[in-house]
Design an enzyme around this catalytic site. Structure first.
Site, PDB file in Angstrom:
ATOM      1  N   LYS A 112      -7.298   0.532  -0.762  1.00  0.00           N
ATOM      2  CA  LYS A 112      -7.399   1.294  -1.795  1.00  0.00           C
ATOM      3  C   LYS A 112      -8.645   1.718  -2.405  1.00  0.00           C
ATOM      4  O   LYS A 112      -8.805   2.822  -3.071  1.00  0.00           O
ATOM      5  CB  LYS A 112      -6.419   0.882  -2.987  1.00  0.00           C
ATOM      6  CG  LYS A 112      -4.866   0.725  -2.448  1.00  0.00           C
ATOM      7  CD  LYS A 112      -3.884   0.229  -3.549  1.00  0.00           C
ATOM      8  CE  LYS A 112      -2.606   0.381  -3.202  1.00  0.00           C
ATOM      9  NZ  LYS A 112      -1.995  -0.111  -2.183  1.00  0.00           N
TER      10      LYS A 112
HETATM   11  C1  LIG Z   1      -1.068  -0.074  -1.347  1.00  0.00           C
HETATM   12  C2  LIG Z   1      -0.853  -0.832   0.028  1.00  0.00           C
HETATM   13  C3  LIG Z   1      -0.242  -0.570   1.113  1.00  0.00           C
HETATM   14  C4  LIG Z   1       0.785   0.476   0.981  1.00  0.00           C
HETATM   15  O1  LIG Z   1       0.160   1.967   0.963  1.00  0.00           O
HETATM   16  P1  LIG Z   1       0.956   3.065   0.540  1.00  0.00           P
HETATM   17  O2  LIG Z   1      -0.070   4.298   0.411  1.00  0.00           O
HETATM   18  O3  LIG Z   1       1.426   2.848  -0.739  1.00  0.00           O
HETATM   19  O4  LIG Z   1       2.032   3.601   1.701  1.00  0.00           O
HETATM   20  C5  LIG Z   1       0.056  -1.153   2.020  1.00  0.00           C
HETATM   21  N1  LIG Z   1      -1.001  -2.667   2.047  1.00  0.00           N
HETATM   22  C6  LIG Z   1      -1.672  -2.693   1.146  1.00  0.00           C
HETATM   23  C7  LIG Z   1      -2.384  -3.835   1.429  1.00  0.00           C
HETATM   24  C8  LIG Z   1      -1.579  -2.144   0.040  1.00  0.00           C
HETATM   25  O5  LIG Z   1      -2.843  -2.431  -0.944  1.00  0.00           O
END
Ligand SMILES: *Cc1c(COP(=O)(O)O)cnc(C)c1O
Length: 462
Positions: A112
């Site tokens: 993120k």
């Molecule tokens: C947010 C997140 C996901 C999922 O990603 P999306 O874009 O919501 O599909 C997977 N793994 C981790 C570690 C995350 O923080």
């Protein structure tokens, strides 16, 4: 570039307006009016370039008109300078034809950061130019809150307040939210659970006096700027494995469908992606849907890959928009049905989805076993989300096409599950090894809208 809503009833906006607005006024999500396409030669020319340069070339058509070239280059440079790896998103080989794309070298150790760091710099430049400021309020079960705090800390056009459920986030996650010393950062430990935090946030957005008074803004995963930033690493990794001269496939641990949707856009932009594989944990609404069982909500079951514990994948609406031939009223109708529990996908739309997407589901036991096996056979300690991806990728990969699995978080972010599976305690990277010594700053607060709003009003900079 103009931006349009998936439900077809909101005004067209510029990139900057769509970014600052987040959710469209008709309840839909913003998308570019046209998906820009890169030629074979333009993609080939990306090989060997620094990540920042690839980022500029891939994202520029989406943002031009809102920023100058130099502004945008500076924004990208600032966004990624704090990463702990010069390649930003390095590839590791797991076995003959299976690769891991490490997306956890940012400041909060999860993918993120790629989007949040960029969005922080984009907001700062856009707001400075408008001589404006905003209050960002977010609710988090862990990863999103810390990524937002790291992205907005120290920026003078923004105050950031993050609501998290008191006592219900991991210690690493809590400390990442409570130890930044910047005065524009406010961590609020709410006496309630994650749903209470999210409900409070929704109530704040619906309280128009408050919303306008503090200039409330949101940065959750429906913001198109977040999707945009994630397109880049599909290009950088595919090109390093020989694209556009050969095809690659991706497997993506998926919750809200934001990350994998960025892969879909990369494909539509001309990157030769063979398969995009959705990997879910036991919260498998997407796997059920892509298997032809319709899109129906169930109950969320807590798992050891908590960032994927989601019942409604907000960004899936964007994929449906294209699967339904860019028909906004059809999407609006589906979303109405979803409020009443769910919907079946039409045959034509199912075929369109299956042209790009495959899917698989992984149990808790399989997740633990995959962490153990990956350590034994490839000497990589992986987080539980990444393990979900690896398991599905191993089931689905074709010998002729390299498979890239996205490693979405650092194992040290989820030490309990990793240690349980492998017997090894994953250490924090050295640049944050003092996380447990840093002083914490947090306000414990009642699960009460009035108390939260008063606190926020009293703590924003004038
Ligand atoms: C947010 C997140 C996901 C999922 O990603 P999306 O874009 O919501 O599909 C997977 N793994 C981790 C570690 C995350 O923080």
């Amino acid at each position: 570039m103009k931006y349009i809503s998936t439900r077809g009833q909101a005004p067209e906006l510029t990139f900057e307006e769509a970014m600052l607005t987040g959710l469209a006024r008709d309840g839909g999500l913003y998308l570019p009016a046209e998906i820009p396409v890169m030629s074979h030669d333009e993609i080939a020319a990306l090989a060997g370039l620094p990540y920042e340069e690839i980022a500029f070339r891939v994202m520029w058509p989406y943002v031009s008109g809102s920023f100058t070239e130099q502004e945008f280059k500076d924004i990208i440079a600032r966004a990624y300078e704090g990463f702990g790896h010069d390649a930003r998103a390095p590839l590791k080989q797991l076995n003959e034809n299976h690769f891991l794309l490490e997306l956890f070298h940012g400041p909060t150790l999860a993918f993120k950061d790629f989007a949040m760091q960029l969005i922080g710099q984009l907001f700062q430049v856009a707001l400075k130019r408008r001589n404006d400021r905003v209050t960002i309020v977010g609710a988090t079960s862990g990863d999103t809150g810390s990524a937002a705090i790291e992205a907005f800390r120290g920026l003078d056009a923004v105050d950031v307040f993050i609501l998290f459920p008191h006592g219900r986030v991991s210690e690493v996650q809590r400390r990442q939210m409570t130890t930044p010393a910047d005065s524009n950062v406010h961590a609020l430990a709410v006496d309630g659970d994650f749903d209470d935090c999210q409900a409070a946030l929704k109530d704040m957005f619906n309280d128009f006096d408050f919303r306008d008074g503090v200039k409330l803004a949101g940065v959750n995963s429906i913001n198109f700027a977040r999707v945009l930033a994630q397109i880049v690493y599909y290009f950088s990794s595919a090109v390093s494995l020989g694209a556009p001269h050969r095809k690659v496939s991706f497997t993506v641990p998926t919750g809200n469908f934001g990350d994998i949707f960025a892969g879909y856009l990369a494909k539509r932009m001309g990157l030769p992606i063979d398969r995009l594989v959705v990997a879910t944990n036991q919260n498998d609404i997407l796997h059920r849907c892509l298997s032809g069982e319709g899109y129906f909500k169930g109950d969320t079951i807590p798992s050891i890959s908590p960032s994927m514990d989601i019942q409604v994948s907000s960004n899936f609406e964007r994929a449906l928009y294209y699967a339904y031939g860019e028909d906004g009223s059809a999407v609006a109708q589906l979303m109405d049905e979803l409020k009443r529990g769910g919907f079946n996908v039409s045959q034509g739309a199912m075929e369109a989805l299956r042209e790009s997407f495959d899917s698989g589901r992984v149990s808790e036991d399989e997740t633990l076993t995959t962490i153990k096996h990956t350590l034994a056979h490839s000497a990589e300690l992986v987080c539980p989300h990444t393990a979900v991806g690896i398991k599905v990728a191993e089931e689905q990969r074709a010998v002729a096409v390299p498979m890239i699995t996205l490693a979405t978080a650092h194992p040290a972010k989820f030490p309990a599950a990793v240690e349980k599976a492998s017997g090894e305690h994953p250490p924090l990277p050295s640049r944050m090894s003092d996380l447990y010594e840093r002083p914490e700053r947090v306000t414990r607060i009642a699960n009460d809208l009035g108390a939260l709003e008063d606190h926020i009003k009293g703590h924003i900079a004038e």
